[in-house]
Scaffold this active site. Structure first.
Site, PDB file in Angstrom:
ATOM      1  N   LEU A   1       0.854  -1.192   0.000  1.00 29.28           N
ATOM      2  CA  LEU A   1       0.000   0.000   0.000  1.00 29.28           C
ATOM      3  C   LEU A   1       0.890   1.243   0.000  1.00 29.28           C
ATOM      4  CD1 LEU A   1      -2.620  -1.140   2.672  1.00 29.28           C
ATOM      5  CD2 LEU A   1      -2.464  -1.735   0.237  1.00 29.28           C
TER       6      LEU A   1
ATOM      7  N   GLY B   1      -0.566   6.728  -0.238  1.00 24.62           N
ATOM      8  CA  GLY B   1      -0.770   7.879   0.659  1.00 24.62           C
ATOM      9  C   GLY B   1       0.236   8.989   0.416  1.00 24.62           C
TER      10      GLY B   1
ATOM     11  N   ARG C   1       2.115  13.769   7.558  1.00 25.69           N
ATOM     12  CA  ARG C   1       2.910  14.066   8.760  1.00 25.69           C
ATOM     13  C   ARG C   1       4.376  14.348   8.444  1.00 25.69           C
ATOM     14  NH1 ARG C   1       0.336   8.859  11.650  1.00 25.69           N
ATOM     15  NH2 ARG C   1      -0.053   8.392   9.443  1.00 25.69           N
TER      16      ARG C   1
ATOM     17  N   LYS D   1       5.312   9.985   0.553  1.00 26.66           N
ATOM     18  CA  LYS D   1       6.052   9.371   1.665  1.00 26.66           C
ATOM     19  C   LYS D   1       6.933   8.209   1.231  1.00 26.66           C
ATOM     20  CE  LYS D   1       3.600   7.323   4.971  1.00 26.66           C
ATOM     21  NZ  LYS D   1       2.961   7.183   6.304  1.00 26.66           N
TER      22      LYS D   1
ATOM     23  N   GLY E   1      -8.326   5.333   2.341  1.00 28.23           N
ATOM     24  CA  GLY E   1      -7.915   4.514   3.480  1.00 28.23           C
ATOM     25  C   GLY E   1      -7.303   3.183   3.066  1.00 28.23           C
TER      26      GLY E   1
ATOM     27  N   ARG F   1      36.219  13.035 -10.733  1.00 23.34           N
ATOM     28  CA  ARG F   1      34.852  13.132 -11.242  1.00 23.34           C
ATOM     29  C   ARG F   1      34.586  12.026 -12.259  1.00 23.34           C
ATOM     30  NH1 ARG F   1      35.049  18.880 -13.432  1.00 23.34           N
ATOM     31  NH2 ARG F   1      33.021  18.308 -14.311  1.00 23.34           N
TER      32      ARG F   1
ATOM     33  N   ASN G   1      40.459  22.250 -21.481  1.00 19.51           N
ATOM     34  CA  ASN G   1      39.699  21.335 -22.345  1.00 19.51           C
ATOM     35  C   ASN G   1      38.465  21.981 -22.950  1.00 19.51           C
ATOM     36  OD1 ASN G   1      38.580  21.493 -19.773  1.00 19.51           O
ATOM     37  ND2 ASN G   1      37.581  19.497 -19.967  1.00 19.51           N
TER      38      ASN G   1
ATOM     39  N   ALA H   1      58.643  24.126 -17.562  1.00 27.02           N
ATOM     40  CA  ALA H   1      57.760  24.712 -16.533  1.00 27.02           C
ATOM     41  C   ALA H   1      57.231  26.055 -17.014  1.00 27.02           C
ATOM     42  CB  ALA H   1      58.537  24.882 -15.233  1.00 27.02           C
TER      43      ALA H   1
ATOM     44  N   ARG I   1      56.825  30.069 -23.459  1.00 27.09           N
ATOM     45  CA  ARG I   1      56.761  31.089 -22.402  1.00 27.09           C
ATOM     46  C   ARG I   1      57.639  32.263 -22.801  1.00 27.09           C
ATOM     47  NH1 ARG I   1      60.334  27.314 -18.342  1.00 27.09           N
ATOM     48  NH2 ARG I   1      62.363  27.970 -19.122  1.00 27.09           N
TER      49      ARG I   1
HETATM   50  C1  UD1 Z   1      -1.234   2.000   9.883  1.00 30.55           C
HETATM   51  C2  UD1 Z   1      -2.267   1.104  10.592  1.00 30.55           C
HETATM   52  C3  UD1 Z   1      -1.861   1.000  12.072  1.00 30.55           C
HETATM   53  C4  UD1 Z   1      -0.454   0.455  12.189  1.00 30.55           C
HETATM   54  C5  UD1 Z   1       0.521   1.319  11.390  1.00 30.55           C
HETATM   55  C6  UD1 Z   1       1.884   0.653  11.355  1.00 30.55           C
HETATM   56  C7  UD1 Z   1      -4.391   1.474   9.441  1.00 30.55           C
HETATM   57  C8  UD1 Z   1      -5.714   2.143   9.487  1.00 30.55           C
HETATM   58  N1  UD1 Z   1      -3.590   1.701  10.464  1.00 30.55           N
HETATM   59  O1  UD1 Z   1      -1.318   3.310  10.441  1.00 30.55           O
HETATM   60  O2  UD1 Z   1      -2.763   0.108  12.736  1.00 30.55           O
HETATM   61  O3  UD1 Z   1      -0.076   0.410  13.566  1.00 30.55           O
HETATM   62  O4  UD1 Z   1       0.069   1.466  10.042  1.00 30.55           O
HETATM   63  O5  UD1 Z   1       2.823   1.430  10.686  1.00 30.55           O
HETATM   64  O6  UD1 Z   1      -4.114   0.752   8.494  1.00 30.55           O
HETATM   65  N2  UD1 Z   1      -2.173   4.048   2.112  1.00 30.55           N
HETATM   66  C9  UD1 Z   1      -2.718   3.863   0.859  1.00 30.55           C
HETATM   67  N3  UD1 Z   1      -3.955   4.348   0.594  1.00 30.55           N
HETATM   68  C10 UD1 Z   1      -4.686   5.002   1.522  1.00 30.55           C
HETATM   69  C11 UD1 Z   1      -4.146   5.188   2.804  1.00 30.55           C
HETATM   70  C12 UD1 Z   1      -2.873   4.699   3.078  1.00 30.55           C
HETATM   71  O7  UD1 Z   1      -2.084   3.280  -0.022  1.00 30.55           O
HETATM   72  O8  UD1 Z   1      -5.816   5.406   1.195  1.00 30.55           O
HETATM   73  C13 UD1 Z   1      -0.835   3.541   2.390  1.00 30.55           C
HETATM   74  C14 UD1 Z   1       0.135   4.622   2.803  1.00 30.55           C
HETATM   75  O9  UD1 Z   1       0.794   5.161   1.665  1.00 30.55           O
HETATM   76  C15 UD1 Z   1       1.087   3.892   3.729  1.00 30.55           C
HETATM   77  C16 UD1 Z   1       0.270   2.742   4.287  1.00 30.55           C
HETATM   78  O10 UD1 Z   1      -0.888   2.651   3.481  1.00 30.55           O
HETATM   79  O11 UD1 Z   1       2.204   3.398   3.035  1.00 30.55           O
HETATM   80  C17 UD1 Z   1      -0.133   2.967   5.747  1.00 30.55           C
HETATM   81  O12 UD1 Z   1      -0.789   4.212   5.856  1.00 30.55           O
HETATM   82  P1  UD1 Z   1      -0.436   5.217   7.024  1.00 30.55           P
HETATM   83  O13 UD1 Z   1      -1.217   6.462   6.805  1.00 30.55           O
HETATM   84  O14 UD1 Z   1       1.023   5.341   7.189  1.00 30.55           O
HETATM   85  O15 UD1 Z   1      -1.058   4.445   8.268  1.00 30.55           O
HETATM   86  P2  UD1 Z   1      -0.637   4.586   9.804  1.00 30.55           P
HETATM   87  O16 UD1 Z   1      -1.320   5.762  10.373  1.00 30.55           O
HETATM   88  O17 UD1 Z   1       0.812   4.511   9.942  1.00 30.55           O
HETATM   89 MG    MG Z   2       2.358   4.648   8.612  1.00 30.39          MG
END
Ligand code: UD1
Ligand code: MG
Length: 489
Positions: free
Chosen positions: A11, A14, A18, A25, A81, A336, A389, A426, A443
């Site tokens: 996944l 996101g 943060r 990320k 999510g 280089r 050069n 030189a 020179r």
């Molecule tokens: C998540 C878990 C949490 C766990 C933690 C560990 C959930 C709801 N929570 O929280 O229980 O302890 O990871 O690190 O899963 N992502 C998507 N699509 C989305 C949302 C997120 O691809 O719509 C991906 C993000 O890019 C990321 C990963 O899912 O790589 C986790 O998302 P993140 O927002 O980091 O979740 P946490 O708050 O860390």
């Molecule tokens: Mg996370």
């Protein structure tokens, strides 16, 4: 064990709010690689039937990182999510029975840990098996709520914890193995019951458990493996751990590293036995070092190949270069791109090279620039030699033969050739080829003028005779007052 029935889902859609960054990320780096690359690479040895990476923010850049690693990507838009992300991945899955789901931001997980998780899932006939960890500070993570020693009832996110659950220090790594025929119906029941209005994958756990399906947790042996990178501080901590692991790997292979915590080594770097790396060195990219080399403090070597018994003295920089056996570099040298230093050659202090070949046993000991140049074996380049050069439009080559002696402070205006065993006097500016065994001088002639200095000193002394003091006879005039404005000017 064969994993022909397993799909890997990463996944990575996101944004990573943060981190406060324009860069998605999973494209941030730790331990010399992007986060998502670490994860896909950790999964590769599992030989799963599909690896699907869910992309969203800067999806094209993420795809450019993972597709060369044989992963396919699916676009999640909008990002609703982690549960929604897994649903989106469904269309790219073949006929897998199980899915290993991993977040794109927890890059420290090791292949063996994943293998153990999959084995537990298979052996336990589970609907879901969670990789968990027991940590001193669980804040920021979802907590694993158990109903018995082995069975999990739910994962509760930080924002939804009760006071009692806040005390739980077993956290969810967000790495799970699912049986897909259990996962899809459970995910269909998940509702966006949280302040972000997102579908949480974690909520599918309570749904499965509620139906009486088996949900297990495997506690990671090393809790550092599950660290997620949500903040810059998390990234720094994960980077520190990767670097430590890499240094330990090289030390185990017979490399001495002084003050190891100050040394930065990228994952693909290799080094031979009895090589010594001093404090504050960085070995980056695909750098390879041979045996018995020394790399002294403050040196930075990127994507370079170094033979055996090479000395890299302090504060030398090197990129995309090759240094062969027994050569010595620096201190304060800059090699280089495209530099080749042949066996036993020496490139000394304050020397810069670019696309330059320094022949076997040749010496370029100090204060020199060699660009687009070839220096033959056993040639000596005097201090202050510069290859011109570049004419403002194009680069031109300089060929210096073997056994040549270039006198100090010479300017070689390219394109130009200096023949074998030739000399350059030189201080010369060489604009024409110098044939083999010849002397090139370019020179102005020196003239000595006898007695000139004595005469000059006399002249100067007479004009600078001190004036007689008139302090007691002439009344002191008041100093003219300058206006402030004038003064400032
Ligand atoms: C998540 C878990 C949490 C766990 C933690 C560990 C959930 C709801 N929570 O929280 O229980 O302890 O990871 O690190 O899963 N992502 C998507 N699509 C989305 C949302 C997120 O691809 O719509 C991906 C993000 O890019 C990321 C990963 O899912 O790589 C986790 O998302 P993140 O927002 O980091 O979740 P946490 O708050 O860390
Ligand atoms: Mg996370």
């Amino acid at each position: 064990m064969s994993n022909h029935d397993l799909a890997v889902i990463v996944l990575a859609a996101g944004k990573g709010t943060r981190l406060k960054s324009n860069l998605a990320k999973v494209l941030h780096k730790a331990g010399g690689r992007t986060l998502v690359e670490h994860i896909v690479r950790a999964c590769q040895p599992l030989k799963a039937r599909d690896t699907v990476v869910v992309v969203g923010h800067q999806g094209e850049q993420v795809a450019a990182v993972v597709e060369p690693l044989w992963a396919v990507t699916v676009l999640q838009h909008p990002q609703n999510g982690t549960g929604h992300a897994v649903r989106v991945a469904k269309r790219a899955l073949g006929r897998a029975k199980f899915a290993l789901v991993l977040p794109g931001d927890a890059p420290l997980v090791r292949t063996d840990t994943l293998k153990a998780l999959i084995a537990m899932h298979r052996n336990g006939n589970a609907a879901a098996t969670i990789l968990s960890a027991v940590v001193a500070d669980p804040s920021g993570y979802g907590r694993v709520v158990c109903k018995s020693e082995t069975a999990v009832s739910a994962i509760v996110e930080e924002s939804q914890l009760t006071d009692e659950q806040r005390e739980i220090n077993e956290i969810n790594s967000a790495i799970y193995c699912f049986t897909l025929e259990n996962l899809w119906p459970a995910l269909a029941e998940v509702k966006p019951n949280n302040k972000h209005r997102e579908l949480y994958l974690t909520d599918a756990i309570a749904v499965m458990s509620g139906k009486g399906e088996t949900v297990l947790a495997q506690v990671a042996g090393d809790s550092r493996e599950v660290l997620g990178c949500n903040t810059r501080a998390d990234l720094a901590e994960v980077d520190r751990i990767f670097r430590e692991w890499k240094r330990n790997e090289l030390m185990d292979a017979g490399v001495t590293i002084q003050l190891p915590e100050t040394v930065l080594i990228d994952p693909d770097v290799t080094a031979g036995e009895d090589t010594v790396i001093e404090a504050g060195v960085q070995l980056l990219g695909k750098t390879r070092l041979g045996a018995r080399c020394s790399v002294r403090t403050g040196s930075v070597i990127v994507d370079s190949v170094i033979g055996d018994d090479v000395k890299v003295e302090a504060h030398s920089l090197m990129a995309e270069s090759r240094v062969e056996d027994g050569a010595s570099i620096g201190p304060f040298a800059r090699l280089r791109v495209g530099t080749q230093v042949k066996p036993g050659a020496r490139v000394g202090n304050f020397v810069e090279t670019k696309k330059a070949i320094v022949g076997e046993g040749a010496k370029v000991p100090h204060l020199t620039y060699l660009g687009d140049a070839k220096v033959g074996a056993k040639t000596n380049i005097g201090a202050g030699t510069i290859t011109c050069n570049y004419d403002g439009f194009q680069k031109h080559p300089t060929h210096i033969g073997k056994g040549v002696f270039i006198g100090s402070d010479s300017v070689l205006v390219a394109p130009v050739r200096i023949g074998d065993h030739a000399y350059v006097a030189a201080g010369s500016t060489i604009t024409e080829n110098v044939p083999d065994d010849s002397l090139g001088i370019g020179r102005g002639r020196q003239i000595n003028k006898p007695g000139w200095a004595t005469k000059k000193r006399r002249e100067l002394a007479s004009t600078l005779q001190p004036q007689k003091s008139s302090r007691h006879t002439i009344k002191k005039e008041p100093r003219p007052r300058r206006s402030k404005r004038k003064h400032r000017r």
